[in-house]
Write an enzyme that holds these catalytic residues in place. Structure first.
Site, mmCIF file in Angstrom:
data_model
loop_
_atom_site.group_PDB
_atom_site.id
_atom_site.type_symbol
_atom_site.label_atom_id
_atom_site.label_comp_id
_atom_site.label_asym_id
_atom_site.label_seq_id
_atom_site.Cartn_x
_atom_site.Cartn_y
_atom_site.Cartn_z
ATOM 1 N N LYS A 287 -9.663 1.439 -1.827
ATOM 2 C CA LYS A 287 -9.805 0.776 -0.520
ATOM 3 C C LYS A 287 -11.176 1.040 0.105
ATOM 4 O O LYS A 287 -11.567 2.199 0.310
ATOM 5 C CB LYS A 287 -8.694 1.247 0.415
ATOM 6 C CG LYS A 287 -8.613 0.524 1.748
ATOM 7 C CD LYS A 287 -7.383 1.016 2.523
ATOM 8 C CE LYS A 287 -7.165 0.277 3.820
ATOM 9 N NZ LYS A 287 -5.944 0.760 4.522
ATOM 10 N N CYS B 197 -4.774 -3.775 2.679
ATOM 11 C CA CYS B 197 -4.455 -3.784 4.109
ATOM 12 C C CYS B 197 -5.664 -4.073 4.999
ATOM 13 O O CYS B 197 -6.151 -5.174 5.026
ATOM 14 C CB CYS B 197 -3.759 -2.469 4.494
ATOM 15 S SG CYS B 197 -2.774 -2.651 6.001
ATOM 16 N N GLU C 66 0.874 -1.180 0.000
ATOM 17 C CA GLU C 66 0.000 0.000 0.000
ATOM 18 C C GLU C 66 0.918 1.239 0.000
ATOM 19 O O GLU C 66 1.970 1.225 0.656
ATOM 20 C CB GLU C 66 -0.826 -0.065 1.302
ATOM 21 C CG GLU C 66 -1.775 1.063 1.564
ATOM 22 C CD GLU C 66 -2.491 0.867 2.931
ATOM 23 O OE1 GLU C 66 -1.984 0.093 3.782
ATOM 24 O OE2 GLU C 66 -3.547 1.478 3.134
HETATM 25 C C1 ACM Z 1 -3.824 -0.260 7.182
HETATM 26 O O1 ACM Z 1 -4.933 -0.470 6.687
HETATM 27 N N1 ACM Z 1 -2.908 0.426 6.545
HETATM 28 C C2 ACM Z 1 -3.501 -0.791 8.515
#
Ligand code: ACM
Length: 263
Positions: free
Chosen positions: A109, A142, A38
């Site tokens: 995301k 993530c 990410e």
């Molecule tokens: C995250 O979602 N970067 C912990």
């Protein structure tokens, strides 16, 4: 199929230098699908919206996406990598999918973590799956791992490999991905980063490393250290993800009872 992760140690804001560090290590290693973390080239701990806007790029026209397309062409591989995306007035925590034929798509995301909620819009792309020839791949970023629905939605769409660009700070994900893979009979490639960021007087963030490839039977095929950059490639057999039969009586996805599940 040969798949890998690149566990990085980016320096905040040094996009070009961080990109060059990755590019210079790819060499002639044969890898058909590479997952990077990410925010792989920008760093993670933004201190204000101006910084986010400054480091966010259009997709696919921005320089990071174009550089990744060039890498994918040179090395004849597919690449999944996270970056801050600018779209109109919005900024998203996104991951692009590129290959030798160019840009394939972008995932935004869905479940933003902690201070990401201050600076980014919640993703509106939905969970998507791409056919890259050898495999069908899905993407989540993530903290999406915390929601089993993410990996399940990708598996229900036929993902055989879940690509998982990450900047993990909590300890649980590397072990939890074993369950995500078992309960969906999928491979996962989690690419995390290492190092610390403590910007703008904020509490330090320590990124836990432990990038990994996990198999549909829950085996950790490779796991990186907590404190060193690492580029690792492993061979996987996709048939393991295509066979959803647990035993002669149980077919993993077909046996679901969605009528009894809350949405
Ligand atoms: C995250 O979602 N970067 C912990």
């Amino acid at each position: 199929m040969r798949v890998g992760y690149f566990q990085t140690h980016p320096e905040f804001g040094e996009v070009q230098r961080n990109l060059e560090q990755v590019a210079s290590r790819l060499g002639s290693v044969e890898c058909e699908l590479l997952v990077l973390p990410e925010f792989a080239f920008t760093g993670y701990q933004f201190v204000n919206q101006e910084e986010v806007i400054e480091l966010s790029e259009r997709v696919p026209d921005g320089p990071t996406t174009q550089a990744c397309i060039e890498l994918a062409r040179q090395h004849r591989m597919h690449v999944v990598v996270g970056l801050p995306e600018r779209a109109g007035e919005q900024c998203y925590n996104s991951a692009i999918v590129v290959g030798p034929s160019g840009f394939l798509g972008c995932y935004r995301k869905t479940h933003l973590f902690c201070e990401e909620t201050l600076f980014f819009s919640p993703g509106d792309s939905g969970f998507r799956v791409w056919d890259i020839g050898r495999a069908r791949i899905g993407v989540m970023i993530c903290f999406d791992w915390y929601y089993p629905e993410a990996a399940r939605t990708l598996a229900l769409q036929g993902a055989e490999i879940v690509c998982h660009p990450s900047n993990l700070v909590l300890p649980h994900c590397p072990d939890a991905m074993v369950t995500r893979c078992l309960e969906n009979r999928i491979f996962s490639i989690t690419a995390n980063r290492i190092g610390q960021e403590a910007r703008g007087g904020k509490p330090p963030l320590t990124f836990i490393g432990k990038s990994e490839v996990v198999s549909p039977t829950g085996h950790i095929l490779s796991r990186a250290s907590t404190d060193a950059p690492e580029f690792t490639v492993v061979a996987i057999d996709l048939d393991e993800a295509r066979n959803k039969s647990i035993n002669p009586y149980n077919e993993l996805l077909k046996d679901r009872r969605p009528g009894y599940y809350f949405s």
